[in-house]
Motif scaffolding. Structure first.
Motif, PDB file in Angstrom:
ATOM      1  N   PRO A  97       0.027   8.452  -1.604  1.00 53.75           N
ATOM      2  CA  PRO A  97       1.484   8.556  -1.708  1.00 53.75           C
ATOM      3  C   PRO A  97       2.138   9.012  -0.404  1.00 53.75           C
ATOM      4  CG  PRO A  97       0.450  10.471  -2.705  1.00 53.75           C
ATOM      5  CD  PRO A  97      -0.667   9.531  -2.326  1.00 53.75           C
ATOM      6  N   GLU A  98       3.334   8.506  -0.150  1.00 51.62           N
ATOM      7  CA  GLU A  98       4.150   8.996   0.964  1.00 51.62           C
ATOM      8  C   GLU A  98       4.961  10.213   0.548  1.00 51.62           C
ATOM      9  OE1 GLU A  98       6.559   6.005   2.723  1.00 51.62           O
ATOM     10  OE2 GLU A  98       4.870   4.744   3.289  1.00 51.62           O
ATOM     11  N   LEU A  99       5.117  10.399  -0.760  1.00 57.56           N
ATOM     12  CA  LEU A  99       5.865  11.528  -1.298  1.00 57.56           C
ATOM     13  C   LEU A  99       5.332  11.838  -2.685  1.00 57.56           C
ATOM     14  CD1 LEU A  99       8.342  13.502  -1.361  1.00 57.56           C
ATOM     15  CD2 LEU A  99       9.657  11.610  -2.375  1.00 57.56           C
ATOM     16  N   PRO A 144       4.537  15.180   1.763  1.00 59.56           N
ATOM     17  CA  PRO A 144       5.565  16.130   1.321  1.00 59.56           C
ATOM     18  C   PRO A 144       5.604  16.224  -0.200  1.00 59.56           C
ATOM     19  CG  PRO A 144       6.565  14.114   2.180  1.00 59.56           C
ATOM     20  CD  PRO A 144       5.109  14.017   2.472  1.00 59.56           C
ATOM     21  N   VAL A 145       5.832  17.422  -0.693  1.00 64.56           N
ATOM     22  CA  VAL A 145       5.903  17.664  -2.134  1.00 64.56           C
ATOM     23  C   VAL A 145       7.272  18.235  -2.468  1.00 64.56           C
ATOM     24  CG1 VAL A 145       4.922  18.864  -4.123  1.00 64.56           C
ATOM     25  CG2 VAL A 145       3.419  18.123  -2.257  1.00 64.56           C
ATOM     26  N   GLY A 180       0.798  -1.220   0.000  1.00 63.71           N
ATOM     27  CA  GLY A 180       0.000   0.000   0.000  1.00 63.71           C
ATOM     28  C   GLY A 180       0.826   1.263   0.000  1.00 63.71           C
ATOM     29  N   LYS A 181       2.149   1.156   0.011  1.00 60.87           N
ATOM     30  CA  LYS A 181       3.005   2.336  -0.002  1.00 60.87           C
ATOM     31  C   LYS A 181       3.243   2.788  -1.440  1.00 60.87           C
ATOM     32  CE  LYS A 181       5.499   0.976   4.184  1.00 60.87           C
ATOM     33  NZ  LYS A 181       6.836   0.627   4.760  1.00 60.87           N
ATOM     34  N   ALA A 182       3.274   4.112  -1.635  1.00 62.97           N
ATOM     35  CA  ALA A 182       3.430   4.627  -2.993  1.00 62.97           C
ATOM     36  C   ALA A 182       4.279   5.898  -2.983  1.00 62.97           C
ATOM     37  CB  ALA A 182       2.070   4.914  -3.619  1.00 62.97           C
ATOM     38  N   ILE A 183       4.965   6.104  -4.098  1.00 65.23           N
ATOM     39  CA  ILE A 183       5.672   7.350  -4.388  1.00 65.23           C
ATOM     40  C   ILE A 183       5.117   7.862  -5.702  1.00 65.23           C
ATOM     41  CG2 ILE A 183       7.899   8.431  -4.880  1.00 65.23           C
ATOM     42  CD1 ILE A 183       9.202   6.105  -3.300  1.00 65.23           C
TER      43      ILE A 183
END
Length: 430
Positions: free
Chosen positions: A128-130, A152-153, A53-56
């Motif tokens: 997204p995590e980032l 964070p962007v 489930g983690k995404a960038i």
């Protein structure tokens, strides 16, 4: 202007946005596909292999940004194997480029329109995590939504021309508030950093890293594919035959290229022109222009045979520009004989080609100046100047080799932005 007013205007203009999309779909049918993604609707699930489930999320616009982002995306894939890397684009050509670059190793959809509902649905889906945004693709509601969700962007490979800075400046508080919600900016140059600071971004959250475009590496496979095509296209021609590519051309520029080509052909009759319009909706109109002027034309999209009688090969396919550059002896980089601002000269530089450009390069001012000072690029101001320079390159092998070697030297000297930008992304993820 407040973000509320901006959003209201966007909603009111939505029928015009849809009409424009319909018009582009009429000119280029690929725009008619996958509309739902632009509204954050019916997005496909992540593959089962990315069940963490983690995404960038990496956002690019079209072909140029997709190619520039490729080294960063590939390193992120390798460093975060449990994360799903999501790559978004705005155009079908960008979408096709993503498919060619990564296949199924990334999750690709079109970026949602900058409307609160569309963005919310998109972010709810990918979580997204980032968020990594390439160059200057800044959308107030998208950045605000990420900020409100503590995503964070990173605005990376960021560039801001004087013209763009003036445009953003006219939006006042909307621009200032949007920029302040960014987590960090990796600027291409000191001039870019200065312009972002003048618009209200804190200098303490910005680093000048250089441009990722210098970190472009051309694979041996692609080089060989280019050489194979070159041999096919020049079969049956004389030893003096050469290939001249005019890439990413815009309206009003094709005519100037063809005028130069007529002049070149007066002394060098065995030159093949590869003409690559910038946008797919221009492929048919440019083909019509070529036929009306009486040129013998082959189309890449229909695999027409290039014979010794072919004058012009129309590069009317998507995602093949680097391969076409790899066939050539001289590259003209378009968007520069008209006031568009130019396109990326570092793609032909990475192949060691002599490069020529028009004077309108405000999108690549520093890169162009660096290359010109190194003797890797020549600026021309008219079709006659272009013809004279091309004739010199095609008849002076020593000059051609020196310009190509200088281009590779510029690339090698300025690499390193990839590692610097990757470190910033890692810091924001952790």
């Amino acid at each position: 202007m407040s973000r509320f007013v901006y959003t209201l205007i966007f909603y009111l203009a939505l029928p015009l946005v849809v009409l424009r999309l319909l018009y582009r779909a009429w000119r280029a049918p690929a725009y008619a596909r996958r509309w739902h993604e632009r509204f954050g609707l019916s997005l496909p699930p992540f593959p089962a292999s990315k069940s963490s489930g983690k995404a960038i999320w990496v956002h690019t616009v079209s072909v140029g940004e997709s190619i520039a982002a490729a080294p960063l995306v590939k390193r992120l894939i390798a460093m975060y194997p449990k994360h799903q890397v999501v790559v978004t684009t705005m155009t079908p050509t960008g979408s096709e480029q993503v498919r060619k670059l990564y296949g199924d190793t990334v999750y690709h959809v079109y970026a949602p329109y900058d409307l609160p509902g569309a963005i919310s649905r998109f972010l709810n889906h990918i979580k997204p995590e980032l968020a990594v945004v390439m160059e200057t693709e800044l959308w107030p509601n998208t950045i605000a939504a990420c900020h409100n969700r503590n995503i964070p962007v990173l605005l990376t490979n960021a560039r801001l021309s004087e013209r763009s800075a003036r445009g953003y400046g006219r939006l006042g508080s909307l621009t200032r508030n949007m920029l302040q919600k960014l987590s960090f900016i990796a600027a291409q140059s000191e001039d870019d950093a200065r312009r972002f600071t003048e618009l209200g971004f804190p200098r303490a959250r910005m680093q000048v890293t250089g441009t990722l475009k210098y970190d472009l590496v051309i694979s041996d496979v692609l080089k060989q594919e280019g050489q194979t095509l070159r041999e096919q296209w020049l079969t049956g021609r004389s030893q003096q035959a050469r290939i001249f590519i005019a890439a990413s051309t815009h309206p009003g520029e094709d005519e100037q290229i063809l005028e130069a080509f007529k002049e070149i052909r007066r002394t060098l009759p065995d030159i093949l022109l590869v003409l690559v319009p910038r946008h797919l909706e221009r492929f048919d109109p440019v083909y019509g222009l070529l036929k009306n002027e009486g040129w013998q034309v082959s189309r890449r999209s229909t695999n027409d045979t290039v014979t010794p009688d072919t004058d012009v090969l129309l590069g009317d396919t998507m995602g093949e520009l680097l391969r076409m550059y790899a066939t050539a002896d001289l590259a003209f980089v378009g968007g520069s004989l008209v006031e568009h601002g130019g396109h990326n000269p570092l793609e032909p530089a990475a192949l060691g080609l002599p490069i020529v450009s028009g004077p309108h390069v405000f999108n690549f001012t520093e890169v162009t100046a660096t290359m010109e000072n190194a003797g890797a690029l020549t600026t021309v101001h008219s079709s006659s100047e272009l013809a004279r320079h091309a004739q010199m390159i095609f008849t002076n092998e020593q000059a051609a080799q020196k310009a190509g070697s200088n281009a590779l030297g510029v690339m090698n000297k300025n690499r390193g932005a990839l590692d610097r930008q990757l470190m910033l992304a890692q810091a924001l993820i952790s």
